[in-house]
Design a protein around this motif. Sequence first.
Motif, PDB file in Angstrom:
ATOM      1  N   LEU A 225       1.124   4.365  -2.634  1.00 10.95           N
ATOM      2  CA  LEU A 225       0.991   5.716  -2.230  1.00 10.95           C
ATOM      3  C   LEU A 225       1.957   6.711  -3.051  1.00 10.95           C
ATOM      4  CD1 LEU A 225      -0.220   5.312   1.237  1.00 10.95           C
ATOM      5  CD2 LEU A 225      -1.823   6.224  -0.728  1.00 10.95           C
TER       6      LEU A 225
ATOM      7  N   ILE B  10      -4.157  -1.220   3.391  1.00  6.28           N
ATOM      8  CA  ILE B  10      -3.789  -0.858   4.640  1.00  6.28           C
ATOM      9  C   ILE B  10      -4.913  -1.399   5.788  1.00  6.28           C
ATOM     10  CG2 ILE B  10      -3.405   1.004   6.151  1.00  6.28           C
ATOM     11  CD1 ILE B  10      -2.025   2.405   3.906  1.00  6.28           C
TER      12      ILE B  10
ATOM     13  N   ALA C  43       0.863  -1.051   0.070  1.00  9.10           N
ATOM     14  CA  ALA C  43       0.191  -0.032   0.242  1.00  9.10           C
ATOM     15  C   ALA C  43       0.794   1.176   0.210  1.00  9.10           C
ATOM     16  CB  ALA C  43      -1.035   0.046   1.213  1.00  9.10           C
TER      17      ALA C  43
ATOM     18  N   TRP D 299      -5.488   2.423   0.568  1.00  8.51           N
ATOM     19  CA  TRP D 299      -6.112   2.361   1.889  1.00  8.51           C
ATOM     20  C   TRP D 299      -6.699   1.124   2.249  1.00  8.51           C
ATOM     21  CZ3 TRP D 299      -3.869   5.529   4.770  1.00  8.51           C
ATOM     22  CH2 TRP D 299      -3.452   6.815   4.456  1.00  8.51           C
ATOM     23  N   TYR D 300      -7.345   0.715   1.135  1.00  3.43           N
ATOM     24  CA  TYR D 300      -8.235  -0.827   1.178  1.00  3.43           C
ATOM     25  C   TYR D 300      -7.171  -1.708   1.854  1.00  3.43           C
ATOM     26  CZ  TYR D 300     -10.016  -5.261   0.289  1.00  3.43           C
ATOM     27  OH  TYR D 300     -10.328  -6.753   0.284  1.00  3.43           O
TER      28      TYR D 300
END
Length: 274
Positions: free
Chosen positions: A127, A255, A123, A252-253
């Motif tokens: 990012l 994480i 993740a 984010w999913y």
Amino acid sequence: MDTVLLVKAAIMGIVEGLTEFLPISSTGHLILAGSLLGFSDAKAKVFDIAIQTGAILAVIIVYWQKIHSTVVALPSSRQAQRFALNVLIAFFPAVILGLLFGKAIKEHLFTPQVVASTFILGAFVILWAERRPQSAARVHSVDDMTALDALKVGLVQCLAMIPGTSRSGATIIGGMLLGLSRKAATDFSFFLAIPTLIGAGVYSLYKERALLSTADIPLFAVGLFFSFISAWVCVRWLLRYISSHSFVPFAWYRIVFGLIVLATWWTGAVVWQD
């Protein structure tokens, strides 16, 4: 065949199809789903790899025009020849490293804890990649890729042998970091998936053929069917999505999902099976 087993096969097929081409790791989700469903024995691991073929059929249908035109033009078109060669160049690193280390990886890394950890690590890479301006991309079409571009993407794909990393995530995000646009990286990831996943499925079925019998045909057929349908829906959606969105929500999913798995494992709320 046991109806409950067929329902499990359908669920696993849907999980495979929905996650294979998103940067969230289909292998990781299959390990976790199989753990929850009690569908994680040796035969189930062969099943997980074999049903990828259903997802690949969806890609072939969606990209049929490009695939067909490339095959037809191969004898005379330098562009078609270069594109086909690039796919092969990107494919071979995974073949070599898979044969060398595949068994050891399956024995030691196919655990919910490893999957959750790589979910989170991956993740942060997504990012980071999405913080880079798209204007920095130098390759905007798969037809503009060089052999070196293809080799780099192929080497990055090898990271996906670690469960939870995501093959599509490694190739798409890796491609973006290497200078491909989001669209070019996604397209090439899909094309590279065709030989990679078909090859893995055929090899796994051949290698573990002693575990299988004709009685398993309904099980595999159900998994393949639901994998194909869900992947077809997912691929069409993803191609529309990337035209105006980034991959940040998937990061984010990853994480949140990874933290949930680690928390439930640590507290014993869920008994995750290896």
